[in-house]
Design a protein around this motif. Structure first.
Motif, short mmCIF file in Angstrom:
data_model
loop_
_atom_site.label_atom_id
_atom_site.label_comp_id
_atom_site.label_asym_id
_atom_site.label_seq_id
_atom_site.Cartn_x
_atom_site.Cartn_y
_atom_site.Cartn_z
N ASP A 292 -4.02 -2.92 17.99
CA ASP A 292 -4.98 -1.90 17.55
C ASP A 292 -4.19 -0.64 17.22
O ASP A 292 -4.07 0.27 18.03
N ASP A 293 -3.63 -0.61 16.02
CA ASP A 293 -2.75 0.47 15.58
C ASP A 293 -3.12 0.81 14.14
O ASP A 293 -3.03 -0.06 13.25
N PRO A 294 -3.55 2.06 13.86
CA PRO A 294 -3.93 2.43 12.50
C PRO A 294 -2.85 2.18 11.45
O PRO A 294 -3.14 2.15 10.26
N ALA A 295 -1.60 2.00 11.90
CA ALA A 295 -0.54 1.69 10.94
C ALA A 295 -0.80 0.36 10.24
O ALA A 295 -0.22 0.09 9.19
N TRP A 296 -1.66 -0.48 10.82
CA TRP A 296 -2.00 -1.76 10.22
C TRP A 296 -3.28 -1.69 9.38
O TRP A 296 -3.75 -2.73 8.90
N ALA A 297 -3.83 -0.52 9.19
CA ALA A 297 -5.05 -0.38 8.40
C ALA A 297 -4.82 -0.87 6.97
O ALA A 297 -3.83 -0.52 6.32
N GLY A 298 -5.74 -1.70 6.50
CA GLY A 298 -5.68 -2.19 5.13
C GLY A 298 -4.64 -3.25 4.89
O GLY A 298 -4.40 -3.64 3.73
N ALA A 299 -4.01 -3.76 5.94
CA ALA A 299 -2.95 -4.76 5.76
C ALA A 299 -3.51 -6.05 5.17
O ALA A 299 -4.61 -6.49 5.50
N GLU A 300 -2.75 -6.64 4.27
CA GLU A 300 -3.11 -7.92 3.68
C GLU A 300 -2.61 -9.06 4.59
O GLU A 300 -1.73 -8.86 5.44
N VAL A 301 -3.15 -10.24 4.36
CA VAL A 301 -2.78 -11.40 5.18
C VAL A 301 -1.29 -11.65 5.14
O VAL A 301 -0.66 -11.92 6.16
N ASP A 302 -0.68 -11.55 3.95
CA ASP A 302 0.75 -11.86 3.85
C ASP A 302 1.60 -10.88 4.64
O ASP A 302 2.68 -11.23 5.14
N GLU A 303 1.14 -9.62 4.79
CA GLU A 303 1.87 -8.65 5.59
C GLU A 303 1.84 -9.03 7.06
O GLU A 303 2.85 -8.91 7.77
N VAL A 304 0.70 -9.48 7.55
CA VAL A 304 0.59 -9.90 8.94
C VAL A 304 1.46 -11.14 9.18
O VAL A 304 2.19 -11.22 10.17
N LEU A 305 1.40 -12.08 8.26
CA LEU A 305 2.19 -13.30 8.41
C LEU A 305 3.69 -12.98 8.42
O LEU A 305 4.45 -13.59 9.18
N ALA A 306 4.10 -12.05 7.57
CA ALA A 306 5.52 -11.67 7.55
C ALA A 306 5.94 -11.06 8.88
O ALA A 306 7.06 -11.27 9.35
N ALA A 307 5.03 -10.31 9.51
CA ALA A 307 5.36 -9.64 10.77
C ALA A 307 5.48 -10.61 11.94
O ALA A 307 6.14 -10.30 12.93
N VAL A 308 4.84 -11.78 11.83
CA VAL A 308 4.87 -12.74 12.94
C VAL A 308 5.71 -13.97 12.61
O VAL A 308 5.71 -14.94 13.36
N ALA A 309 6.44 -13.91 11.51
CA ALA A 309 7.19 -15.08 11.05
C ALA A 309 8.21 -15.56 12.08
O ALA A 309 8.51 -16.76 12.16
N ALA A 310 8.73 -14.65 12.87
CA ALA A 310 9.75 -15.04 13.85
C ALA A 310 9.17 -15.60 15.13
O ALA A 310 9.90 -16.08 16.00
N ASP A 311 7.85 -15.56 15.28
CA ASP A 311 7.18 -16.06 16.48
C ASP A 311 6.94 -17.56 16.31
O ASP A 311 5.90 -18.00 15.83
N ASP A 312 7.90 -18.38 16.75
CA ASP A 312 7.85 -19.82 16.52
C ASP A 312 6.72 -20.50 17.29
O ASP A 312 6.33 -21.63 16.95
N GLU A 313 6.22 -19.86 18.33
CA GLU A 313 5.18 -20.48 19.16
C GLU A 313 3.77 -20.17 18.66
O GLU A 313 2.80 -20.68 19.22
N LEU A 314 3.65 -19.35 17.63
CA LEU A 314 2.32 -18.93 17.15
C LEU A 314 1.85 -19.85 16.03
O LEU A 314 2.53 -20.01 15.01
N SER A 315 0.67 -20.45 16.20
CA SER A 315 0.13 -21.37 15.21
C SER A 315 -0.93 -20.74 14.33
O SER A 315 -1.15 -21.17 13.19
N VAL A 316 -1.60 -19.71 14.84
CA VAL A 316 -2.70 -19.10 14.10
C VAL A 316 -2.79 -17.63 14.51
O VAL A 316 -2.49 -17.26 15.65
#
Length: 398
Positions: A292-316
């Motif tokens: 819950d950080d306003p820095a993520w306001a308006g983020a697109e799906v691909d931006e979120v996916l790029a931010a979690v790309a290194a989390d190998d245990e995350l499926s969704v």
């Protein structure tokens, strides 16, 4: 035919500057051009935000603009964001001294919305408060009400006016543009009387740092209706807005492997977001890492996916976007984190995304989706198919 002048209501705060005399015919012409554009937006209430670096000339521009609007027959209201800061007596509760602390903590956006922005946006409201806490005397003016005409134009100036917490309120956005070094020089000269020898460091190390964080995270300039070069006060110029830049989003880290990941990307519906949180809390089995950080306001799906790309245990990953918070059932957007490169072949990826790479789920479905995908008990496509069978295309359970 003579136009009857309308009232211009100003804040009762002692942090006030007088309405400046017109500096030149060129400046008066630019004020008139912008004011006419604002009034062309419609006959009902209009909310105008005026932003820019410290000492850029926001207050003077706002005063002149409101004066022109009042002279044209529309009632105008003037307010400044500085009158809605958190009280100094509470400064021990948070950092307000550093540049980042000033940006994150100085302003009380909930108070601003409640006293001023929400009433002005509500056609049924007949009054508002133009000041919360006087920044000089610390007197509470929130109970002082100003009448709200149905066709009133509210002009609010202040730094960070287009932060996600309040950006959706504005009908017209203005940026008063000056160079960063000019901002420091003007601000230090202006505040010499009370800040003394610390005036320059105050502006360079606190205000300028805060404003650069704001520009980097929010990138407000491309959304401006009017971008005014105010380097020469007597001869301001309208500039074209710059193209949007790719925002730098903060990292998403420290998620426990067992936690579902929920990222909030919409900051325009506080009530809706609270409802999402309450719905998630109803599931006693759900443990979630909530961003819950306003820095993520308006983020697109691909931006979120790029931010979690290194989390190998995350499926969704689950996004609380504008659709989520706007209305019940507050369905979150579930997106698979598995890319084509992580699949053995095209056939495997085609099976995974047979019903799309995303679907919506009610908050009560988050735990089951996260756990079953993490453990491999079910496939993403099974949930996406079930969501597709729903009339509103929302997963509600099997």
């Amino acid at each position: 035919m003579t136009v009857r002048r309308a009232d211009v209501h100003h804040s009762s705060s002692t942090w006030q500057q007088p309405v400046p005399r017109s500096a030149s015919a060129e400046r008066a012409a630019l004020i008139e051009e912008v004011a006419k554009e604002i009034l062309a937006r419609g006959p009902g209430r209009l909310l105008v935000g005026v932003d820019g670096f410290t000492a850029a000339g926001k207050t003077s521009f706002g005063h002149e603009l409101a004066q022109w609007i009042g002279n044209a027959g529309r009632p105008a209201l003037r307010a400044t964001l500085d009158d809605f800061k958190k009280p100094w007596k509470d400064r021990h509760l948070y950092d307000r001294e550093s540049g980042e602390g000033y940006y994150r903590n100085a302003y009380d956006y909930e108070l601003l919305r409640r006293l001023l922005l929400d009433p002005c946006r509500n056609p049924g409201a007949d009054s508002c408060s133009l000041c919360g806490i006087d920044p000089l005397t610390q007197r509470d003016h929130s109970a002082e009400r100003t009448p709200l005409a149905p066709d009133a134009v509210l002009v609010v100036d202040g730094v960070f006016a287009f932060r996600p917490e309040i950006d959706s309120f504005w009908d017209y956005r203005i940026w008063i543009d000056i160079d960063a070094e000019l901002s420091v020089r003007r601000g230090a000269e202006r505040d010499q009387d009370w800040a003394g020898s610390d005036a320059e460091s105050l502006h360079r190390d606190r205000y300028l740092v805060a404003e650069r964080i704001y520009l980097d995270e929010v990138d407000p300039l491309p959304r401006m209706d009017a971008l005014v070069d105010n380097t020469d006060f007597a001869r301001p110029r309208l500039l074209p807005p710059p193209p949007p830049k790719r925002r730098r989003r903060p990292p998403i880290t420290r998620r426990d492997d067992f936690d579902a990941l929920v990222v909030r990307t919409d900051y325009t519906h506080e009530d809706g977001w609270r409802a999402v949180g309450a719905a998630l809390a109803e599931d006693p089995e759900l443990t979630a890492h909530i961003v819950d950080d306003p820095a993520w306001a308006g983020a697109e799906v691909d931006e979120v996916l790029a931010a979690v790309a290194a989390d190998d245990e995350l499926s969704v990953v689950f996004l609380a976007d504008a659709t989520t918070v706007a209305s019940a059932p507050h369905a979150l957007l579930a997106v698979t984190t598995t890319s084509r490169a992580e699949c053995e072949d095209d056939e495997e990826y085609a099976r995974l995304t047979e019903f799309g790479d995303r679907f919506r789920t009610i908050p009560a479905g988050v735990h089951g989706v996260h756990v079953n995908l993490s453990l491999g008990n079910m496939g993403f496509e099974e949930y996406a198919e079930a969501a597709g069978d729903d009339p509103e295309r929302i997963f509600r359970g099997f």
